[in-house]
Design a protein around this motif. Structure first.
Motif, PDB file in Angstrom:
ATOM      1  N   UNK A  31      -3.132  -5.230  14.982  1.00 34.52           N
ATOM      2  CA  UNK A  31      -2.156  -4.250  14.508  1.00 34.52           C
ATOM      3  C   UNK A  31      -1.044  -4.055  15.533  1.00 34.52           C
ATOM      4  N   UNK A  32       0.115  -3.611  15.049  1.00 33.92           N
ATOM      5  CA  UNK A  32       1.222  -3.240  15.925  1.00 33.92           C
ATOM      6  C   UNK A  32       1.986  -2.106  15.254  1.00 33.92           C
ATOM      7  N   UNK A  33       2.838  -1.438  16.017  1.00 35.80           N
ATOM      8  CA  UNK A  33       3.611  -0.336  15.461  1.00 35.80           C
ATOM      9  C   UNK A  33       5.087  -0.692  15.387  1.00 35.80           C
ATOM     10  N   UNK A  34       5.700  -0.299  14.289  1.00 40.42           N
ATOM     11  CA  UNK A  34       7.142  -0.461  14.108  1.00 40.42           C
ATOM     12  C   UNK A  34       7.668   0.851  13.546  1.00 40.42           C
ATOM     13  N   UNK A  35       8.568   1.465  14.267  1.00 40.84           N
ATOM     14  CA  UNK A  35       9.126   2.768  13.893  1.00 40.84           C
ATOM     15  C   UNK A  35       8.026   3.793  13.646  1.00 40.84           C
ATOM     16  N   UNK A  36       6.991   3.724  14.481  1.00 40.19           N
ATOM     17  CA  UNK A  36       5.926   4.717  14.439  1.00 40.19           C
ATOM     18  C   UNK A  36       4.842   4.491  13.416  1.00 40.19           C
ATOM     19  N   UNK A  37       4.925   3.401  12.639  1.00 44.05           N
ATOM     20  CA  UNK A  37       3.937   3.112  11.593  1.00 44.05           C
ATOM     21  C   UNK A  37       3.148   1.863  11.967  1.00 44.05           C
ATOM     22  N   UNK A  38       1.840   1.886  11.693  1.00 43.79           N
ATOM     23  CA  UNK A  38       0.962   0.756  12.011  1.00 43.79           C
ATOM     24  C   UNK A  38       1.074  -0.318  10.929  1.00 43.79           C
ATOM     25  N   UNK A  39       1.187  -1.588  11.373  1.00 40.69           N
ATOM     26  CA  UNK A  39       1.250  -2.719  10.447  1.00 40.69           C
ATOM     27  C   UNK A  39       0.297  -3.823  10.914  1.00 40.69           C
ATOM     28  N   UNK A  40      -0.126  -4.694   9.994  1.00 43.48           N
ATOM     29  CA  UNK A  40      -0.991  -5.826  10.375  1.00 43.48           C
ATOM     30  C   UNK A  40      -0.182  -6.936  11.041  1.00 43.48           C
ATOM     31  N   UNK A  42      -0.756 -10.079  11.700  1.00 40.46           N
ATOM     32  CA  UNK A  42      -0.754 -11.410  11.093  1.00 40.46           C
ATOM     33  C   UNK A  42       0.180 -11.486   9.894  1.00 40.46           C
ATOM     34  N   UNK A  43       0.398 -10.377   9.230  1.00 43.08           N
ATOM     35  CA  UNK A  43       1.198 -10.376   8.012  1.00 43.08           C
ATOM     36  C   UNK A  43       2.634  -9.901   8.222  1.00 43.08           C
ATOM     37  N   UNK A  44       2.851  -9.053   9.202  1.00 34.19           N
ATOM     38  CA  UNK A  44       4.171  -8.458   9.417  1.00 34.19           C
ATOM     39  C   UNK A  44       4.655  -8.711  10.845  1.00 34.19           C
ATOM     40  N   UNK A  45       5.950  -8.542  11.054  1.00 32.59           N
ATOM     41  CA  UNK A  45       6.510  -8.658  12.399  1.00 32.59           C
ATOM     42  C   UNK A  45       7.797  -7.858  12.464  1.00 32.59           C
ATOM     43  N   UNK A  46       8.186  -7.486  13.657  1.00 38.20           N
ATOM     44  CA  UNK A  46       9.431  -6.755  13.835  1.00 38.20           C
ATOM     45  C   UNK A  46      10.613  -7.597  13.365  1.00 38.20           C
ATOM     46  N   UNK A  47      10.538  -8.904  13.625  1.00 36.48           N
ATOM     47  CA  UNK A  47      11.616  -9.806  13.209  1.00 36.48           C
ATOM     48  C   UNK A  47      11.761  -9.815  11.683  1.00 36.48           C
ATOM     49  N   UNK A  49      10.906  -7.328   9.585  1.00 36.82           N
ATOM     50  CA  UNK A  49      11.485  -6.053   9.154  1.00 36.82           C
ATOM     51  C   UNK A  49      12.993  -6.042   9.360  1.00 36.82           C
ATOM     52  N   UNK A  50      13.436  -6.587  10.468  1.00 35.05           N
ATOM     53  CA  UNK A  50      14.876  -6.642  10.738  1.00 35.05           C
ATOM     54  C   UNK A  50      15.578  -7.593   9.770  1.00 35.05           C
ATOM     55  N   UNK A  51      14.916  -8.702   9.455  1.00 38.85           N
ATOM     56  CA  UNK A  51      15.514  -9.679   8.536  1.00 38.85           C
ATOM     57  C   UNK A  51      15.561  -9.158   7.103  1.00 38.85           C
ATOM     58  N   UNK A  52      14.661  -8.239   6.756  1.00 38.55           N
ATOM     59  CA  UNK A  52      14.661  -7.658   5.410  1.00 38.55           C
ATOM     60  C   UNK A  52      16.011  -7.033   5.073  1.00 38.55           C
ATOM     61  N   UNK A  53      16.698  -6.532   6.080  1.00 36.28           N
ATOM     62  CA  UNK A  53      17.984  -5.883   5.856  1.00 36.28           C
ATOM     63  C   UNK A  53      19.051  -6.870   5.379  1.00 36.28           C
ATOM     64  N   UNK A  54      18.779  -8.177   5.555  1.00 35.74           N
ATOM     65  CA  UNK A  54      19.753  -9.194   5.127  1.00 35.74           C
ATOM     66  C   UNK A  54      19.555  -9.593   3.665  1.00 35.74           C
ATOM     67  N   UNK A  55      18.469  -9.100   3.047  1.00 38.93           N
ATOM     68  CA  UNK A  55      18.223  -9.418   1.641  1.00 38.93           C
ATOM     69  C   UNK A  55      19.190  -8.628   0.770  1.00 38.93           C
ATOM     70  N   UNK A 102       8.095 -14.425   6.208  1.00 38.44           N
ATOM     71  CA  UNK A 102       8.696 -14.791   7.483  1.00 38.44           C
ATOM     72  C   UNK A 102      10.183 -14.443   7.419  1.00 38.44           C
ATOM     73  N   UNK A 103      10.837 -14.296   8.558  1.00 39.98           N
ATOM     74  CA  UNK A 103      12.257 -13.916   8.556  1.00 39.98           C
ATOM     75  C   UNK A 103      13.136 -14.815   7.689  1.00 39.98           C
ATOM     76  N   UNK A 104      12.842 -16.125   7.688  1.00 38.32           N
ATOM     77  CA  UNK A 104      13.676 -17.053   6.918  1.00 38.32           C
ATOM     78  C   UNK A 104      13.473 -16.916   5.403  1.00 38.32           C
TER      79      UNK A 104
END
Length: 305
Positions: A31-40, A42-47, A49-55, A102-104
């Motif tokens: 697990x890791x935290x991004x903006x104070x919330x816990x995420x898995x 293996x499935x998620x990454x900070x990169x 989440x940041x790339x989601x904004x380009x969708x 993934x970001x791409x």
């Protein structure tokens, strides 16, 4: 090779890679935290989440938002059948929820044809702003007791997620918001503030179980789609638990049973003690009672013995 077989092989390859990666991690590393919330991890990454904004959102996108284990896969199946009936082809779908890519992935989705059927577990605040401004959003709710029980079984059976030694330990984290994807109560409180924005349709898992055709009609009206009664009946037939369980056995292999466990209303009674039930009652009363989403959940009907 059939479409299902091709999808199964592709999915199994991806899942095997995720499982292998998770097997080499410690519980803390899962697990890791991004903006104070816990995420898995293996499935998620900070990169990602940041790339989601380009969708880039489209007006004809269908975006399903849910807290985990509130009917995500069921809703995707229902909307998939609705859009297939309308367009005579399956809609473009991401692999899992948006934050699992993934970001791409997002650049690829930007190039893919409409209609696009997308889903996510992120909070209102972490939803790409372009969707909040441009797209109609379907929000699916489920009572917290059934959500917690389903979540407990799911996290303990999924190799890429942290496991719990007991239901008691899991429920403590769930109530305190220390599970992956954060607090159930904070999630719904945030969406409740925007429920009257005009671009959000909220439905409940319980109402969908009770009268799916009526909810399908609401969805169609919300998105400006038209189905015949015969088409609505077909959507219902292809969205039953039995149909989906058989489909997932083909497309998801061994993970099919993880995603399709029971799909019932009231299963919370199998694990909650009386004291735990009262504790959840108090949490609901404190955070969601009196809100529009809280009223929609019919808590007294579905969460009392």
């Amino acid at each position: 090779m059939s479409g299902y077989e091709e999808e199964r092989r592709k999915r199994e390859k991806i899942v095997a890679g995720l499982h292998e990666r998770a097997s080499k991690m410690t519980p803390a590393e899962l697990i890791f935290k991004y903006k104070g919330i816990v995420y898995p991890t293996v499935l998620c990454s900070e990169a990602t989440f940041q790339a989601m904004e380009t969708l880039k959102a489209r007006e004809d996108d269908v975006l399903i938002m849910t807290y985990p284990k509130c009917g995500t896969n069921w809703s995707i199946q229902i909307l998939n059948e609705i859009l297939t009936a309308i367009h005579n082809k399956e809609p473009t779908k991401a692999f899992g929820t948006l934050e699992f890519g993934k970001p791409e992935t997002f650049e690829q989705l930007n190039q893919m044809p409409s209609p696009r059927l997308l889903a996510s577990h992120v909070t209102y605040g972490n939803t790409p702003k372009t969707f909040l401004e441009k797209t109609k959003i379907l929000l699916i709710l489920r009572n917290p007791k059934d959500t917690a029980v389903s979540f407990f079984h799911f996290t303990n059976k999924n190799p890429v997620l942290p496991t719990y030694e007991s239901w008691d330990l899991f429920l403590r984290d769930f109530i305190n918001g220390n599970v992956i994807f954060g607090s159930y109560f904070d999630y719904h409180l945030e969406w409740d503030k925007h429920i009257d924005d005009g671009n959000i349709l909220a439905l409940t898992f319980e109402d969908m179980k009770e009268d799916l055709p009526a909810q399908v009609r609401k969805i169609c009206e919300f998105y400006g789609l038209t189905l015949t009664e015969e088409q609505i009946k077909l959507v219902q037939e292809k969205s039953t638990f039995a149909f989906m369980k058989e489909k997932y056995a083909t497309t998801h292999g061994k993970m099919g049973d993880v995603f399709m466990r029971k799909g019932e209303v009231g299963d919370w009674k199998s694990l909650f003690t009386e004291a735990q039930s009262k504790e959840m009652d108090a949490m609901f009363e404190k955070h969601l009672a009196g809100t529009k989403l809280g009223e929609m959940m019919s808590y007294g009907k579905y969460c009392t013995y």
